[in-house]
Design an enzyme around this catalytic site. Structure first.
Site, PDB file in Angstrom:
ATOM      1  CB  SER A  40      86.477  85.479 156.064  1.00 63.41           C
ATOM      2  OG  SER A  40      85.970  85.935 154.759  1.00 63.41           O
ATOM      3  CD  GLU A  61      79.686  94.939 160.168  1.00 64.02           C
ATOM      4  OE1 GLU A  61      80.053  94.322 159.227  1.00 64.02           O
ATOM      5  OE2 GLU A  61      78.844  96.025 160.109  1.00 64.02           O
ATOM      6  CG  PHE A  86      83.732  95.449 158.607  1.00 70.48           C
ATOM      7  CD1 PHE A  86      84.089  96.682 157.738  1.00 70.48           C
ATOM      8  CD2 PHE A  86      83.793  94.330 157.827  1.00 70.48           C
ATOM      9  CE1 PHE A  86      84.200  96.800 156.722  1.00 70.48           C
ATOM     10  CE2 PHE A  86      83.904  94.373 156.666  1.00 70.48           C
ATOM     11  CZ  PHE A  86      84.170  95.619 155.865  1.00 70.48           C
ATOM     12  CG  HIS A 112      90.738  89.210 156.366  1.00 65.70           C
ATOM     13  ND1 HIS A 112      90.168  88.223 157.113  1.00 65.70           N
ATOM     14  CD2 HIS A 112      90.434  88.884 155.112  1.00 65.70           C
ATOM     15  CE1 HIS A 112      89.933  87.189 156.283  1.00 65.70           C
ATOM     16  NE2 HIS A 112      89.918  87.634 154.840  1.00 65.70           N
ATOM     17  CG  ASP A 120      89.597  92.450 150.080  1.00 64.65           C
ATOM     18  OD1 ASP A 120      89.596  92.008 148.858  1.00 64.65           O
ATOM     19  OD2 ASP A 120      88.767  91.793 151.107  1.00 64.65           O
TER      20      ASP A 120
END
Length: 317
Positions: A40, A61, A86, A112, A120
């Site tokens: 990604s 993370e 995140f 994203h 999502d």
């Protein structure tokens, strides 16, 4: 109205991947960390060339931010990679305490972002990240507009000393900037000079602003369009100069209306040159699942919305 065309569309996250591989070749101190999202984040090329300089942290993370902060003490230049949600909301305490507070040379690279994450849904479509990150003292915040500019920004931040938040996205968007451009942190890009209204856009909304400018030209309105790719430090001089000429401004961003580019522009103008302003942004709400283009339309982030905002703000002069 200056004409901009494109022959190819590409996601901005791929620009990050290409830029990361290039800075890896230039500087052996560049390392990359990822929270289980290699594909990604388009980190494959870097990993293939420099496997010994890549660290797969997994779905941890907060730990990734702590590791990155520690690596800088040994002279490394860590690039962290995960989704924008995140990269900010989940790890804000770690960024504040371990990176920003001590000015660690960490590059927080976030894919994203915004509504265009699409299907999502709201839990992943962070619309508050620019506000969160720009409030941190010493944090540079960058939101490029296409593949070429994202690649150039990735290369530029490797040479910048200090923490950086680099925001990019998932959908394919037109490539309309120079492939050989020099990215100047904190320096706005004049997309089109005009006299009737200033349109200040960032990220995916820059192309929408260009399309809006063409539509406004057909209506006899001459729009000045500025790409603010660096949210912080903000190019205040470019903003003030433009609005002094046009007398009004529209800000356009794929972000919450509260806390983003629009608020930063408003602060500059209220202190230096008060003028009517309209916002094209998500109006203090979460997103939802859907196709990116449909979400942009529903939440008022299209070129037509910029046109309407421009017509409205001109009447307020």
């Amino acid at each position: 109205m200056k004409k901009y065309t494109f022959t190819e569309k590409k996601d901005t996250r791929s620009g990050f991947g290409a830029g990361l591989a290039e800075v890896g070749r230039k500087n052996e101190n560049v390392v990359a960390l990822c929270a289980d999202l290699i594909g990604s984040l388009k980190m494959d090329a870097f990993i293939k060339e420099f496997p010994e300089r890549f660290y797969q942290v997994g779905i941890a993370e907060a730990n990734m931010m702590g590791l990155a902060a520690g690596m800088t003490i040994g002279g490394k230049i860590p690039f962290t990679g995960t989704f924008a949600n995140f990269s900010t909301g989940r790890v804000y305490d770690q960024i504040r305490q371990s990176i920003a507070y001590s000015g660690k040379n960490v590059k927080i690279c976030a894919s994203h972002a915004g509504l265009t994450l699409g299907e999502d849904g709201a839990t992943h479509q962070i619309l508050e990240d620019l506000g969160l990150m720009k409030m941190l003292p010493g944090m540079t915040v960058i939101n490029p507009c296409d593949y070429n500019q994202t690649k150039a920004a990735t290369i530029a931040i490797a040479e910048h000393e200090g923490p950086v938040y680099l925001r990019f996205g998932r959908p394919v968007v037109p490539i309309f900037t120079d492939p050989d451009q020099k990215f100047e942190i904190g320096k706005a890009w004049m997309v089109n000079e005009g006299k009737d209204v200033t349109i200040i856009a960032t990220g995916h909304l820059v192309w929408e602003a260009i399309q809006a400018g063409e539509k406004l030209a057909e209506l006899g309105i001459d729009a000045e369009i500025i790409n603010i790719h660096t949210i912080k430090p903000l190019d205040e001089e470019a903003i003030i100069k433009s609005v002094k000429k046009t007398g009004c401004v529209v800000t356009a961003e794929e972000h919450n209306r509260l806390g983003g580019l629009g608020d930063s522009v408003a602060q500059v103008l209220v202190k230096n040159h008060p003028a009517p302003q309209e916002y094209v942004a998500v109006d203090d709400s979460f997103g939802e699942s859907g196709k990116p283009a449909e979400l942009m339309e529903k939440y008022g982030l299209s070129s037509d919305d910029i046109v309407k905002a421009a017509q409205k703000v001109i009447k307020r002069k």
